[in-house]
Structures are given as C-alpha cells and as structure tokens.
Design an enzyme around this catalytic site. Structure first.
Site, PDB file in Angstrom:
ATOM      1  N   SER A  16       0.834  -1.201   0.000  1.00  0.00           N
ATOM      2  CA  SER A  16       0.000   0.000   0.000  1.00  0.00           C
ATOM      3  C   SER A  16       0.873   1.257   0.000  1.00  0.00           C
ATOM      4  O   SER A  16       1.995   1.222   0.507  1.00  0.00           O
ATOM      5  CB  SER A  16      -0.864  -0.038   1.276  1.00  0.00           C
ATOM      6  OG  SER A  16      -1.954   0.821   1.147  1.00  0.00           O
ATOM      7  N   PRO A  17       0.369   2.370  -0.549  1.00  0.00           N
ATOM      8  CA  PRO A  17       1.177   3.593  -0.551  1.00  0.00           C
ATOM      9  C   PRO A  17       1.525   4.049   0.866  1.00  0.00           C
ATOM     10  O   PRO A  17       0.665   4.062   1.738  1.00  0.00           O
ATOM     11  CB  PRO A  17       0.263   4.617  -1.238  1.00  0.00           C
ATOM     12  CG  PRO A  17      -1.096   4.011  -1.269  1.00  0.00           C
ATOM     13  CD  PRO A  17      -0.909   2.538  -1.222  1.00  0.00           C
TER      14      PRO A  17
ATOM     15  N   ARG B 195      -7.902   6.168  -5.118  1.00  0.00           N
ATOM     16  CA  ARG B 195      -8.085   5.852  -3.690  1.00  0.00           C
ATOM     17  C   ARG B 195      -9.158   6.782  -3.124  1.00  0.00           C
ATOM     18  O   ARG B 195      -9.108   8.004  -3.311  1.00  0.00           O
ATOM     19  CB  ARG B 195      -6.780   6.021  -2.924  1.00  0.00           C
ATOM     20  CG  ARG B 195      -6.962   5.790  -1.430  1.00  0.00           C
ATOM     21  CD  ARG B 195      -5.659   5.563  -0.686  1.00  0.00           C
ATOM     22  NE  ARG B 195      -5.344   4.144  -0.620  1.00  0.00           N
ATOM     23  CZ  ARG B 195      -4.650   3.568   0.376  1.00  0.00           C
ATOM     24  NH1 ARG B 195      -4.185   4.270   1.374  1.00  0.00           N
ATOM     25  NH2 ARG B 195      -4.417   2.273   0.362  1.00  0.00           N
TER      26      ARG B 195
ATOM     27  N   TYR C 136      -7.089  15.132   1.687  1.00  0.00           N
ATOM     28  CA  TYR C 136      -6.231  15.970   0.853  1.00  0.00           C
ATOM     29  C   TYR C 136      -7.095  16.727  -0.163  1.00  0.00           C
ATOM     30  O   TYR C 136      -8.322  16.734  -0.066  1.00  0.00           O
ATOM     31  CB  TYR C 136      -5.132  15.110   0.211  1.00  0.00           C
ATOM     32  CG  TYR C 136      -4.232  14.482   1.274  1.00  0.00           C
ATOM     33  CD1 TYR C 136      -3.510  15.291   2.156  1.00  0.00           C
ATOM     34  CD2 TYR C 136      -4.137  13.101   1.426  1.00  0.00           C
ATOM     35  CE1 TYR C 136      -2.719  14.733   3.160  1.00  0.00           C
ATOM     36  CE2 TYR C 136      -3.337  12.534   2.420  1.00  0.00           C
ATOM     37  CZ  TYR C 136      -2.637  13.363   3.287  1.00  0.00           C
ATOM     38  OH  TYR C 136      -1.861  12.819   4.279  1.00  0.00           O
TER      39      TYR C 136
END
Ligand SMILES: Cc1cc2nc3c(=O)[nH]c(=O)nc-3n(C[C@H](O)[C@H](O)[C@H](O)COP(=O)(O)OP(=O)(O)OC[C@H]3O[C@@H](n4cnc5c(N)ncnc54)[C@H](O)[C@@H]3O)c2cc1C
Ligand SMILES: Cc1cc2nc3c(=O)[nH]c(=O)nc-3n(C[C@H](O)[C@H](O)[C@H](O)COP(=O)(O)O)c2cc1C
Length: 763
Positions: free
Chosen positions: A415-416, A622, A574
C-alpha cells in the site's frame, strides 16, 4: 440467599440449578408465566465447546443433554439450482422443549421451587422478601424495560422478517435454501434437532415480505405459501407453527439486537436474552444464556467476594464474550440483510461467502473442516483468474490479476506509504532500497507513496514529487531497478495535499504546521484541518485549471519514468477529498452541494489524467469510503456512488480506504475493519476493488479474495517491518511458484522446511 428467578427459559433454569449445585442452602423460587410444556420456537444448536462447559458445570444435566443431541457435520447451500455441500462443521441440536424439560427436572431434583403459570411482576417492590431478583425473562424483559435508565439499554430492530417453523422433514445437513420469487429472494435456515423434527426458519427482506402479501395473510395462508415456495426441500412435509396465538403478520418477527451497558441495578440482575441477544443465524443465544448462568452462580458463591464485586466481575467477564459474539452476529445479520450483493456470485463462491460471513470462520478454518472442499474452491478461484481449468489448488492470494494490459503475478499489494525522506521532491537511495526491497519481497504490485504534483501540493518538505526533470530521472532509476530485479509491477500514486499541506514530517508530529517556511494552502472551501492548521484558500476555477495541468504533466512524467500504473489519491482529506466530503466542501457553486457536484472537479481532473495515460495501462483511485461521522459525512452507501462515478470515468480499480477526512471522526478499528466497504463498493457497485486496513495474516488475504470481498488486498504497516511479507506467506503456505530473486531461493526453502517441521511437531 433467597432468590427470585423471574423467567423459566434456559437462563433462569440453569442459573437456579447452578446456584443449588454450589450451595443447596440457597432458597430459590422460579416463576414462569407458561406451563412446563409450552414453548415458542423449535430446536436450538450448540457447539461441542458449549457441551463441554455444561458437563463441567453439571455432569448430570450435561450428560442427559449430550445423550440426546442430534449431531451433523455437513452444510448444504442451495442456490441457483445447485447444491454446494461442505463438511466438518460439527453442530449439535436439541429441541427447545426437550432442553427445558431436562432442566426443569434437574431443577426440581435440586429442590428449586418452580412456579408455572405465574406472571412475574416487573416491580421490584413486589420482590422485597428476596436478596436477589434475577431478570431471566427473555428479550422482551419487562423488568429490564421497567428499570431501563439504570441499564443503558440499546435495542436495534433489524429489518428482515422471519418465522420460526418446525417440520417433520429430517434434514441430514444444516440447510440454507435460497429461492427466487416474483417479489424477491426468500430463504430458509433448516436443521434437524430430533429423530423426526427439524427447525425451519424462513427469512426475507421486508419488501419481499410485503410483495408476497405476507402482511395481509393469516398464518394458514402464510404457511401454505411457504410450503409451496420450499416444496422442493420439504418433500411433502408440512410446516408447523407454535406461535398460533399470534395472528397473521404478527407471527413474523424482526430480530431485536439488545445490548445493555450495565447488567445489575440494586439487587436486580439481568441474565441471558434480557441482557443481550445474538442473531439466530449464528445460533448462540442459548449458549450465552447458559454460560451467563454458570458465571453468575460462580461469582455469587465465591468466598470473600462482596456482592458488588461479584456483579462487577460477572459483567466484566461475560461482556467480553458477548461483545465478540455480538460482533460476529452483526456481520452475519448484515450478510443476510444485504444478500442482493452476493446473488451474482457463482454458487461455490456464494457458499464460501455464506460460510465466512461472520468473519469467525476463515479460509484456514475451512481447510481444517473440509480440505477437499476448500481445495475445490481454490481450484475454482485459480481457474477463474487464469481463464482455463486449473487442477492444482493454490492459495487465492497467488492468483494472477489483469488490469487492462497489465498482468499482476499475485493479489498482494504494498500500500502507498509516505516516507517523508525526499529532498525537494527528489527520491534518493533510501527510496531505491525501500521500494527495491519491497518489490523483491514478492508482492504482485507495489505503490509509491503519495507523490506530489507541485511543491505546494506536498504534505511535508520530505514528500516525493514528480514535477521536474530531476524527479523523472530519480524515479526512473527506481522503476528500472524494480522491473529488472523483480516480477512486481509499480504504481505511481499522485496527489495534492490541499488543506493538509505545509506540515512536519510524520515522526515530528502528524499534520502539525512547520515551525517556519510554511507555504499557503488551498482546498474546496476555507475549512482548516484543525484549529492549528492554516485556513485554506477556496479554489477558483483558475486554480482548478492549473492543478489539472499539474496532474496531467505528472502523468506524462510518470510515463517517462516507466511506471506501469497510476493512482489518483482522492482520499484522506487531501485536495480532492476536500471536494468530495460534505464536511469540508461548503461551496455554493457547481462544485459544492450534491455528491454529483462535489465530484465534478475530481472527475474532471481524473478524466484529464486518463486521457494523458496510455489506453493499455490501468489507473486506480483511492477513496475514503467512510468519514466515520454518520450521515454528516461520506457513508459507505455514498462510496458505492463515488466508486461507480470514477469507474465510469475510466478507473480500473477502486482502492477503498476510509477516514482521515475530519479530525474529530470516530473510526471503529479492528481486524480488516475497512474491508466491508471494499465489499460493498465491489458488489453493489459492480466494480473492481482493493481492500486495505489492518489486514496482516495470509489467512485474512485469502478469505477476503475467495469470498469476493475485494479483488486485490493492500498491506501497509506489515510491509514496513517485513518487506518480504509475500515470500514469507508463500513459505507458510508451502507455495513454490512465487517469484523469488534467485540468490534468495535457499532462504525460502529453509523457511518452508522449518515451518513444516514446526507444524508437524505441533500436530
Ligand atoms: C428464530 C430463533 C432461533 C433461535 N435459534 C437458536 C439456536 O439455534 N441456538 C441458540 O443457542 N439460540 C437460538 N435462539 C435464541 C434463544 O432462543 C435465546 O437466546 C435463549 O432462549 C435465551 O434464553 P433466556 O432464558 O435468556 O430467554 P428465553 O428463552 O426467552 O426465556 C425467557 C422465559 O421467561 C418467561 N417470561 C417472560 N416474561 C415473564 C414474566 N413476566 N413472568 C414470567 N415468565 C416470564 C418466558 O415465558 C420464557 O420462558 C433463537 C432465537 C430465535 C428467535
Ligand atoms: C507510514 C505511513 C504512510 C502512509 N502514507 C500514505 C500515502 O502516502 N498515501 C496513501 O494513500 N496512504 C498512506 N498511508 C495509508 C496506508 O496506505 C494504509 O491505507 C493504512 O496504513 C492502513 O493499512 P495497514 O493497516 O495495512 O497499515 C500511510 C500509512 C502509513 C503507516
């Protein structure tokens, strides 16, 4: 002690027995409104473990009960005209009436005073002569309701309708039969509990129930209709009701999930269903009632324990067990309530999904129960993934997966994870080693950390970027290493920090603004992440155009650097997430308001990226599928619409994360806690998903994949400490066909041998 036990179900009777066994001097009056032979319901099921507990507490009644159990191992799932039989499940069943008669006899023998046909008063003042009053009066407890504020009662009425029938048809296996009618799906849970009797619970959603006219039928008509629908399974046997005192629609029940914060008030104690209920589909209500009774009798008779301390201990110990079972029961209840999600599965996967619905039973549990069946599932899964018949079983995590022109060797994903270790956006040797090691560790796909499209789009000064030629060069070196030295594919996660930008690197304080050198931040609206963060500037149309250009430029650079895939980061609060969630999007223009409006800019940006990225290379998005703020924020239902919108815009995979969108949110953590969202988005939205979030065992990954809850599974933190998580998982499962860097082959063989030896020693 003088004790009044109100209610003569399993809880009340077994408590009276357990008290007398510990001290025959206790004087116990038990009051039951019904006659000894009256009872609702038919059979109940137990596990072997429950019987062991009963034997340890009272070998006399335990022995009689154990001697009368009907035992069976198989589960049959009938769906879409097929029957899927699996074995090794080990259930035992007994008639409720017989169980109560056994307990009544034992209570009498121990000199408990049984008073039948006696309606117990819910008023404590009427029980003044007793030291203890036990509310064992079931789920509809009048005593609990009378003193409700003291118990912190929480009751949820679940949506499906059910009817608890009996039948003389003897089911040899625990049977789930799903039938499609003109009004929707209806199903039966059926099991034998006596030589010539079975329980037959009919369940359906309320729309189907009304659509079939059950709300207007009397019991005779309802029974006739159910007999017709399930004729194929009943072999001419009738369905019998012992709720004949109820008329028409009233005989159909909605399950009531009951929880209480406190189980005792003054000398009144809640026991069994009065304190808590567990959905019938996991068959544990009677077990809980009996085990409550044992524990309460034990603490009340423990020398040196005050009554207050005994009651505190009773609740503390029992509550943990009850919570565990109620969690499993909730998963199981929800599975039946959202059945439509799984009806497009092939029967074998549908059965697997049903068997693992409570999340108490996993892939490896199923292997222990029925190895041959599980291997059949594994062969089916591999055949689907490879598009050809596969004869060798293999763990689902090692099935390949295709996204457009990209073929992944397996379903495990790194995963990031932001490393906050770059200088001016440029990845360095740390990143080369970090990504190189994880690629060589065997995962089919690795993600970069959130890589930012501009200096202002970074979260911290340590974030990687892709907005200058030096970044392309540095990334190309890493991508080339990954491609040359592993079978892993590499996905670039692109993002813009928006309102959460200009903060310190993670280990110096998450989301804390820099001590100096802060840069201005922007977002959908002027809503700061916290009181300590900057107030972001609401984006203008010019800002949007500029950001789109930046993303598109980064996509082109990503292509130059050689990435196989791109992900748009639209989660975690974000920039793009600040548009999607209503908590931070307060705009009144066409980019705010409805979900459609809030998605307008993120979708526009995504389409522009898609147009700049080659047709044959996949893209993912995502999302935060739950703001964990109830209806005020994004809910999993919204997530289905969000996933579908990106899918329609050309996404190939929805990477389903959650939260981090609102500082005061209330996430519910646990094992695989976000997987239900990946499941919902996948199976309601009919899109491809990746699950992530506290998934750490190979068994978790295999269970998620085989049950069709996600297509890929991402692990983040487990990969921080174990870059070779996938290779270790392959060794644990003795799977040899994983891509291992040749110099490491000896290590794999050694690990596999040692694990094998340990397993043999344990066995
Ligand atoms: C459809 C269905 C299927 C189920 N299947 C299973 C299963 O397979 N396995 C399992 O373990 N559990 C099962 N259960 C749950 C199980 O029936 C209960 O969890 C269990 O009976 C709880 O025992 P109890 O003694 O606390 O309550 P109850 O069994 O409800 O007993 C309460 C007793 O109190 C009496 N009473 C109530 N009020 C008064 C009053 N004012 N005065 C005098 N008497 C009163 C009632 O008549 C009753 O006899 C199922 C439940 C349902 C609804
Ligand atoms: C150190 C760290 C950095 C993270 N950075 C990112 C990131 O850059 N992009 C992202 O989408 N998620 C990021 N995450 C979230 C993870 O990808 C993952 O969703 C989360 O950690 C839950 O998975 P886990 O339980 O397997 O760790 C990060 C997580 C950690 C632990």
């Amino acid at each position: 002690m003088r004790i009044a036990c109100l209610g003569g179900g399993p809880a009340g009777l077994y408590f009276a027995i357990s008290m007398k066994l510990r001290d025959p001097a206790h004087r116990i009056d038990l009051f039951e409104r019904n006659r000894p032979d009256d009872t609702f319901g038919w059979g109940v099921v137990f596990s072997d473990q429950t019987v062991e507990n009963l034997m340890a507490n009272d070998p006399v009644s335990g022995g009689v009960i154990a001697g009368e159990f009907a035992h069976w191992d198989d589960i049959d799932v009938h769906i879409h005209g097929q029957t899927i039989r699996s074995s090794g499940h080990g259930f035992i069943g007994i008639g409720r009436k017989r169980l109560l008669n056994i307990l009544q006899e034992r209570a009498r023998a121990l000199a408990v005073d049984l008073h039948f046909e006696h309606e117990a008063s819910p008023d404590l003042a009427d029980w003044a002569g007793y030291d203890l009053v036990i509310a064992a009066d079931g789920a509809n407890s009048r005593l609990r309701d009378r003193y409700e504020p003291h118990f912190g009662v929480d009751i949820q009425v679940r949506r499906n309708k059910f009817f608890w029938f009996g039948t003389n048809k003897v089911f040899e296996a625990f049977t789930f039969a799903f039938e499609k009618t003109e009004a929707g799906w209806i199903w039966a849970h059926a099991y034998r509990f006596d030589d010539d009797l079975s329980t037959f619970i009919v369940e359906m959603d309320p729309e189907t129930w009304a659509g079939l006219g059950f709300d207007r039928m009397d019991q005779r008509e309802a029974i006739a209709r159910c007999e017709t629908i399930f004729a194929e399974y009943l072999d001419g046997h009738a369905l019998m009701s012992n709720a004949t005192h109820l008329t028409g629609a009233q005989a159909w029940l909605n399950f009531r999930r009951i929880k209480c914060d406190i189980w005792a008030h003054e000398n009144l104690i809640l026991l069994g269903d009065a304190a808590h209920t567990a959905h019938f589909s996991i068959g544990s209500g009677t077990k809980l009632a009996l085990e409550d009774a044992i524990k309460l009798a034990e603490v009340l008779n423990r020398p040196g324990l005050t009554r207050a301390a005994a009651l505190a201990e009773y609740q503390a110990e029992r509550n943990l067990e009850v919570l565990k079972l109620q969690n499993s029961a909730r998963n199981s209840t929800e599975w039946f309530e959202t059945l439509d999600r799984y009806l497009h599965f092939e029967p074998i996967q549908f059965a697997y999904s049903l068997l693992t619905r409570s999340q108490r039973v996993s892939h490896e549990n199923l292997r222990l129960r029925d190895k041959a069946w599980l291997e059949g599932v594994e062969r089916w899964f591999q055949s689907q993934a490879r598009g050809k018949a596969v004869n060798e079983p293999a763990p689902p995590m090692f099935a390949p997966f295709k996204l457009r022109g990209l073929e992944l060797a397996n379903r495990v994903v790194v995963s990031p994870m932001a490393m906050y270790s770059a200088g001016d956006g440029t990845p360095n040797d740390f990143h080369l080693v970090h990504y190189g090691a994880r690629a060589q560790g065997g995962a089919g796909l690795i993600y970069t950390e959130m890589t930012c499209v501009s200096p202002e789009g970074r979260i911290t000064p340590g974030c990687t970027g892709l907005y200058g030629p030096e970044h392309v060069e540095a990334w190309r070196r890493i991508v080339d290493f990954v491609h040359a030295n592993s079978a892993a594919k590499f996905c670039l996660q692109l993002g813009h920090s928006g309102p959460k930008g200009s903060t310190k690197v993670g280990w110096e304080g998450y989301d804390v603004p820099l001590d100096s050198g802060n840069w201005p931040v922007m977002a959908a609206s002027d809503v700061p992440w916290s009181a300590d963060n900057q107030i972001p500037r609401p984006m203008t149309r010019e800002d949007m155009d500029r950001v789109i250009d930046e993303f598109v430029a980064s996509v082109r650079m990503g292509l130059e650097a050689g990435f196989d895939m791109i992900e748009l980061h639209a989660a975690h609060g974000y920039l793009l997430s600040s548009f999607i969630t209503p908590l931070t999007n307060r705009r009144t223009d066409e980019y705010g308001g409805s979900l459609e409006n809030r998605l307008r800019f993120p979708l526009e940006l995504f389409r522009a990226m898609r147009a700049a990225w080659p047709e044959d290379r996949p893209m993912s998005v995502r999302i935060s599928a739950n703001d964990w703020m109830g209806d005020l924020g994004i809910t999993p239902d919204d997530a289905v619409a969000i996933g579908r919108a990106f899918w329609a815009a050309g996404a190939d995979l929805i990477d389903v994360s959650a939260g981090q969108t609102w500082a005061d949110c209330q996430p519910v953590y646990g094992r695989m806690f976000q997987t239900p969202f990946a499941d919902q988005v996948r199976n309601e939205g009919r899109v491809t998903t990746m699950a992530v979030g506290n998934i750490y065992e190979p068994d978790h990954v295999n269970s998620i994949l085989a049950a069709g809850r996600a297509d890929l599974v991402a692990l983040a933190r487990p990969h921080l400490i174990d870059p070779s998580w996938t290779l270790r998982a392959a060794a644990q499962q003795d799977y040899r066909r994983v891509a291992v860097p040749p110099p490491y082959l000896g290590g794999m063989a050694q690990l596999a041998r040692n694990l094998q030896r340990e397993a043999e020693l344990k066995a």
